[in-house]
Design an enzyme around this catalytic site. Structure first.
Site, PDB file in Angstrom:
ATOM      1  N   LYS A  50       0.720  -1.526   0.185  1.00  0.00           N
ATOM      2  CA  LYS A  50       0.384  -0.080  -0.029  1.00  0.00           C
ATOM      3  C   LYS A  50       0.619   0.978  -0.109  1.00  0.00           C
ATOM      4  CE  LYS A  50      -3.674  -2.322   2.069  1.00  0.00           C
ATOM      5  NZ  LYS A  50      -5.126  -2.924   3.790  1.00  0.00           N
ATOM      6  N   GLN A  94      -4.308  -1.481   9.582  1.00  0.00           N
ATOM      7  CA  GLN A  94      -4.588  -2.552   9.151  1.00  0.00           C
ATOM      8  C   GLN A  94      -5.103  -3.870   9.456  1.00  0.00           C
ATOM      9  OE1 GLN A  94      -3.458  -3.148   5.669  1.00  0.00           O
ATOM     10  NE2 GLN A  94      -3.650  -5.482   6.527  1.00  0.00           N
ATOM     11  N   ASP A 117     -10.650   3.059   4.125  1.00  0.00           N
ATOM     12  CA  ASP A 117     -10.694   2.058   4.369  1.00  0.00           C
ATOM     13  C   ASP A 117     -12.699   1.338   3.691  1.00  0.00           C
ATOM     14  OD1 ASP A 117      -8.947   0.065   4.028  1.00  0.00           O
ATOM     15  OD2 ASP A 117      -8.824   0.023   6.524  1.00  0.00           O
TER      16      ASP A 117
HETATM   17  N1  GUN Z   1      -7.054  -7.094   6.124  1.00  0.00           N
HETATM   18  C1  GUN Z   1      -7.956  -7.569   5.418  1.00  0.00           C
HETATM   19  N2  GUN Z   1      -8.081  -7.004   4.783  1.00  0.00           N
HETATM   20  C2  GUN Z   1      -8.120  -5.229   4.880  1.00  0.00           C
HETATM   21  C3  GUN Z   1      -8.311  -4.566   4.142  1.00  0.00           C
HETATM   22  O1  GUN Z   1      -9.022  -4.380   2.962  1.00  0.00           O
HETATM   23  N3  GUN Z   1      -8.330  -2.909   4.950  1.00  0.00           N
HETATM   24  C4  GUN Z   1      -7.799  -3.455   6.258  1.00  0.00           C
HETATM   25  N4  GUN Z   1      -7.048  -2.393   7.056  1.00  0.00           N
HETATM   26  N5  GUN Z   1      -6.891  -4.363   6.835  1.00  0.00           N
HETATM   27  C5  GUN Z   1      -7.700  -5.586   6.313  1.00  0.00           C
END
Ligand code: GUN
Length: 280
Positions: A50, A94, A117
């Protein structure tokens, strides 16, 4: 019939190239702050992907890497600080967080306008009501991949396998908003009853190669959200790709399907969050 491959890398590139162009035209660089607690290797990889993509597109990114012993209070302090910083436009925590932390409370603390998100109750509520807000990245990516096939979704029967807040539920709502008839399956569902009736099948289960050819309707569009580790350590989807490809009309590969889309829409959300905050 052999299914046509839906090239997630290519579709994601179209999204990110547009983000890059728009970012270049802004007076202020968008800024994404990513919070990682603990040392989950998959989470470390995702966070790296990311922040790397952000930098490629001219988006500023900061990683806050905290030890697994971080307390709820410490994490809440950090989120509050990022919420109040005018230089930060997007905040991403995350997931999963270590067990001792209250995930829902942390997500709810993020300012909805910085919630790139799309997991905050306000943004999830807006999605459910059909109002404009920040959309969760993976479901948004799934819809964009379906759009790339050029097939009309209206009146189609879509079956979503998985009911997580991150993927299954929001994907079902987005499909409904495109006038699909939607069935949501989960661990207690009779898959053999529902899946063979799907014109569109979205698998977000988390079990390698769970979906075989017998569950697929001839000519169905199959989107595989699974990211499982195979016996050889390689990434494998929830769908048995080799068995299903001769029955589906379109199918996403793993890797190179949904994965790149999630990152692309995170970049797009960061740009949109930045623009909205600059306009205030
Ligand atoms: N863990 C698995 N998928 C995601 C996501 O799309 N965003 C975040 N923040 N954590 C995740």
């Amino acid at each position: 019939m052999v299914a046509r491959l839906i090239d997630g890398k290519q579709v994601a590139l179209q999204v990110t190239e547009e983000v890059k162009r728009e970012v270049a035209g802004l007076k202020v660089k968008p800024c994404l702050d990513v919070v990682l607690v603990g040392d989950n290797p998959a989470s470390q990889t995702y966070v790296r992907m990311k922040t790397k993509k952000a930098e490629e597109l001219g988006i500023v990114s900061h990683s806050h890497v905290l030890p697994s012993t971080t307390t709820q209070q410490e994490l809440e302090q950090l989120i509050k600080k990022l919420n109040s910083s005018r230089d930060v436009h997007g905040i991403l925590v995350q997931l999963p967080l270590p067990k001792h932390l209250n995930e829902q409370k942390i997500i709810s603390l993020i300012s909805p306008e910085k919630d790139v998100d799309g997991f905050h109750p306000v943004n999830m509520g807006k999605l459910l009501r059909g109002e404009k807000g920040l959309l969760p990245c993976t479901p948004n990516g799934v819809m964009s991949l379906l759009d790339s096939t050029g097939v009309s979704l209206e009146g189609k029967h879509a079956v979503v396998i998985g009911r997580s807040n991150i993927v299954g539920k929001p994907t079902a709502v987005l499909l409904l908003s495109k006038n699909c008839t939607v069935t949501v399956c989960h661990s207690k569902s009779k898959l053999e009853e529902h899946c063979p009736r799907a014109d569109i099948l979205v698998a977000a289960i988390g079990k390698a190669k769970m979906i075989g050819a017998s569950l697929i309707k001839q000519g169905a569009i199959v989107i595989d959200v699974g990211t499982n580790k195979g016996a050889d350590g390689k990434l494998v989807g929830d769908v048995d790709f080799d068995a299903v490809k001769s029955k589906a009309s379109f199918i996403t590969p793993v890797p190179g399907g949904v994965g790149p889309m999630t990152v692309a829409f995170l970049m797009r959300n960061t740009l949109e969050a930045c623009k909205a905050q600059l306009a205030k």
